[in-house]
Design an enzyme around this catalytic site. Structure first.
Site, PDB file in Angstrom:
ATOM      1  N   LYS A   1       0.822  -1.218   0.000  1.00 57.45           N
ATOM      2  CA  LYS A   1       0.000   0.000   0.000  1.00 57.45           C
ATOM      3  C   LYS A   1       0.859   1.273   0.000  1.00 57.45           C
ATOM      4  CE  LYS A   1      -2.400   0.814   3.762  1.00 57.45           C
ATOM      5  NZ  LYS A   1      -2.281  -0.493   4.342  1.00 57.45           N
TER       6      LYS A   1
ATOM      7  N   THR B   1       3.972   1.515  -0.958  1.00 60.78           N
ATOM      8  CA  THR B   1       4.723   1.548  -2.218  1.00 60.78           C
ATOM      9  C   THR B   1       3.863   2.140  -3.335  1.00 60.78           C
ATOM     10  OG1 THR B   1       5.911  -0.429  -1.493  1.00 60.78           O
ATOM     11  CG2 THR B   1       6.068   0.143  -3.820  1.00 60.78           C
TER      12      THR B   1
ATOM     13  N   ARG C   1       2.079   7.743   7.414  1.00 57.82           N
ATOM     14  CA  ARG C   1       2.323   7.491   8.831  1.00 57.82           C
ATOM     15  C   ARG C   1       3.810   7.245   9.074  1.00 57.82           C
ATOM     16  NH1 ARG C   1      -0.877   2.558  10.565  1.00 57.82           N
ATOM     17  NH2 ARG C   1      -0.259   1.906   8.487  1.00 57.82           N
TER      18      ARG C   1
ATOM     19  N   LYS D   1       6.680  -7.096  10.242  1.00 56.74           N
ATOM     20  CA  LYS D   1       5.917  -6.367   9.235  1.00 56.74           C
ATOM     21  C   LYS D   1       6.815  -5.559   8.299  1.00 56.74           C
ATOM     22  CE  LYS D   1       2.365  -2.785   8.763  1.00 56.74           C
ATOM     23  NZ  LYS D   1       3.236  -1.781   8.148  1.00 56.74           N
TER      24      LYS D   1
ATOM     25  N   ALA E   1      -3.784   0.578  12.883  1.00 57.01           N
ATOM     26  CA  ALA E   1      -5.198   0.600  12.506  1.00 57.01           C
ATOM     27  C   ALA E   1      -5.989  -0.541  13.122  1.00 57.01           C
ATOM     28  CB  ALA E   1      -5.342   0.551  10.989  1.00 57.01           C
TER      29      ALA E   1
ATOM     30  N   PHE F   1      -3.607  -0.935   7.344  1.00 55.82           N
ATOM     31  CA  PHE F   1      -4.208  -2.244   7.114  1.00 55.82           C
ATOM     32  C   PHE F   1      -5.301  -2.160   6.044  1.00 55.82           C
ATOM     33  CE2 PHE F   1      -2.529  -3.146  11.533  1.00 55.82           C
ATOM     34  CZ  PHE F   1      -1.486  -3.906  11.075  1.00 55.82           C
TER      35      PHE F   1
ATOM     36  N   PHE G   1       3.395  -7.944  -9.437  1.00 48.75           N
ATOM     37  CA  PHE G   1       4.615  -8.678  -9.112  1.00 48.75           C
ATOM     38  C   PHE G   1       5.074  -9.427 -10.364  1.00 48.75           C
ATOM     39  CE2 PHE G   1       3.151  -7.642  -5.008  1.00 48.75           C
ATOM     40  CZ  PHE G   1       4.156  -7.868  -4.079  1.00 48.75           C
TER      41      PHE G   1
ATOM     42  N   TRP H   1       7.148  -0.869  -7.835  1.00 47.01           N
ATOM     43  CA  TRP H   1       8.380  -1.332  -7.200  1.00 47.01           C
ATOM     44  C   TRP H   1       9.532  -1.284  -8.214  1.00 47.01           C
ATOM     45  CZ3 TRP H   1      12.497  -4.531  -7.393  1.00 47.01           C
ATOM     46  CH2 TRP H   1      13.191  -4.767  -6.199  1.00 47.01           C
TER      47      TRP H   1
END
Length: 557
Positions: free
Chosen positions: A73, A75, A96, A107, A275, A303, A383, A411
């Protein structure tokens, strides 16, 4: 190359002085308080000067429920911001701040990845400008002052068994979830049970993130309920007489932090409530500043959309005074196949049946966001293992819902990989829409909880433990029923069962407690077995980290 290697190569060769980044959005050197060459805080005079600036468009980036496969998210948010600037849109990002607990745990960080990153990546993911440390110190200072009050005669008649305020630590430490303090005799305080939360779950973190200015910060700190008296009356920080002292410790932490992406898009990183156990959004000050500095502000909520995005809409937006003009939901083929039952080790293998089965999770999140009346787009974070057939299936399935899904390789390509997504977003932002709130804050507490469970989670019923029923009586007796709801729930499922993947329906949500957070301005509803102090995994990320003799960090993702 790993994320940290990509970031370090850029930091060494291409990162601009933060003063140069600031100039792209009209800020001058004297608007900043520098933390070296690459980081800065915005000064109070600057925030006051910007207060009357018109607000740009607001884009909320959210996602499906997180899985071990990863969604990306942050990224996508960063890559999309870079893409908008490539399209000559004046975009500013608001994110954040990472908590050290997940960074050292499992994480990872919160600075994106690949060629869609915010830098300096190592600084942001570790100590940054010291905001997390200031918050930890402020929370624990208040705890020390409460226990000192008990020791020094307890003039407020506080019941040690009914103190709500917890100590915190910004690292996952399960051994501190339940503690006994004050042992050692009369000189060592009053013995009582206590517990530690992780810093980002503290009410003070929420207060910092929802405060509009220093005056509001102090008012919110003063309203915090620290516990109850022996005759069940609430006691606040204001009554304890230490509002000013706690505000002093947060004086610098209240100022938003300015950094940049690899492509030099200005990025405000400030505040980091989880969250699943808090409201999951960066600070109101940072988001509002991004709206004032840019034509388009992109922000994310933690999240899945069932947690962070719902809380953004129903808790943060009313304080911000601005609702999102569009919503982008991030999904990956891998994560949806995992929701459809494909084993984690097999996710690189094409499985269109599992993708079709797992699509229910994305479909539910799309429907949830559409309830708010704003345009919704799906960003497919691509991906290398995704096949063209799988991507085509996902695009077609979204089209059946009336939602445009756009693949993006942020990415590998940075902003260049999100140009089609940026174009779709620009079109969506040009449409006219009307925001529809999910519930009336003045509705009864149980009605608001039921609305969230049924309309957002897909559940049927809510059951309340004895402790929750007692808490609701206290909330009613004190006139706190008009506050919005902050659900504390597992992030891994729409339900309160982390193993229920996809889009479960007809389930019963279990509420074990309802905690008033008057400083933050919401009621925290504890469901299932969600914890406010996470634990470390068997093999924490910390085991892969090192620093060379010349200070170069390795192993940080």
């Amino acid at each position: 190359m790993s994320d940290i290697e990509i970031a370090q190569a850029n930091e060494a060769n291409e990162m601009l002085p933060i003063t140069a980044v600031a100039k792209t959005v009209g800020l001058q050197a004297d608007d900043l308080e520098l933390y070296g060459q690459a980081k800065a805080k915005l000064s109070y005079p600057t925030l006051q000067r910007l207060a009357d600036q018109p607000l740009g468009k607001l884009v909320l980036v959210t996602s499906i429920n997180p899985t071990p496969a990863g969604e990306g998210k942050s990224t996508v948010t960063i890559g999309l911001g870079d893409a908008l600037n490539l399209r000559r849109q004046k975009a500013v990002i608001a994110l954040r701040e990472p908590s050290l607990g997940p960074v050292m745990g499992m994480k990872g960080g919160a600075t994106g990845g690949g060629y869609s990153q915010v830098v300096p990546m190592e600084d942001i993911n570790l100590h940054f400008t010291g905001d997390m440390h200031a918050l930890t110190t402020a929370v624990d200072t208040l705890a020390a002052l409460i226990d000192n009050h008990l020791h020094q005669g307890n003039a407020l008649n506080l019941d040690p068994r009914r103190i709500l305020w917890h100590r915190v630590l910004d690292i996952n430490d399960r051994a501190l979830r339940h503690t006994v303090i004050g042992l050692g005799g009369p000189t060592s305080g009053v013995p009582r049970e206590n517990q530690f939360d992780i810093t980002v779950a503290s009410e003070l973190m929420a207060v910092l993130c929802l405060a509009e200015n220093m005056h509001d910060l102090k008012a919110r700190i003063g309203r915090i309920v620290i516990g109850f008296t022996y005759d069940r009356q609430p006691v606040t920080v204001s009554q304890l007489g230490v509002t000013g002292a706690i505000a002093v410790l947060l004086k610098d932490a209240l100022k938003p932090n300015l950094v940049q992406t690899l492509a030099h898009t200005p990025t405000l990183i400030h505040g980091g409530p989880f969250a699943n156990i808090a409201h999951g959004c960066n600070s109101v000050l940072a988001t509002k500043t991004a709206l004032q500095l840019g034509d388009i502000a992109l922000t994310e909520a933690g999240f899945g959309a069932d947690l962070g995005a719902e809380k953004f809409m129903d808790i943060k937006a009313p304080v911000l005074g601005k609702t999102p003009d569009a919503v982008v939901i991030v999904a990956t083929v891998r994560a949806l196949k995992y929701n459809g039952g494909q084993a984690l080790k097999d996710l690189t293998t094409e499985n269109r049946d599992a993708l079709a089965q797992g699509f229910a999770n994305l479909a539910k999140h799309v429907a949830n966001m559409q309830q708010y009346g704003r345009p919704v787009l799906v960003a497919i974070n691509r991906f290398t293992s995704d096949t063209d057939a799988e991507i085509a299936d996902l695009v077609a399935a979204c089209a059946q819902l009336g939602v445009q899904a756009i693949p993006a390789d942020v990415w590998g390509q940075g902003g260049q990989g999100a140009l089609a997504l940026a174009d779709a977003l620009i079109t969506a932002l040009a449409t006219t829409s009307r925001f529809v709130p999910l519930y009336d804050p003045k509705a009864p507490v149980k009605a608001k909880i039921t609305t969230i469970v049924q309309k957002i989670y897909g559940g049927k019923d809510v059951v309340y433990d004895h402790q929750a029923e007692l808490a609701l009586k206290t909330i009613a007796a004190n006139g706190w029923e008009d506050l919005p709801i902050c659900m504390a729930k597992t992030q891994y499922s729409l339900s309160d069962d982390p193993k229920a993947l996809g889009a479960p329906t007809g389930f019963t949500m279990h509420v074990r407690d309802v905690i008033p957070k008057l400083g933050a301005g919401f009621l925290v509803v504890m469901t299932g077995s969600v914890l406010t102090m996470p634990g470390l995994p068997k093999t924490p990320a910390a085991m892969n980290m090192d620093v060379s003799d010349d200070g170069v960090i390795s192993g940080l993702f």
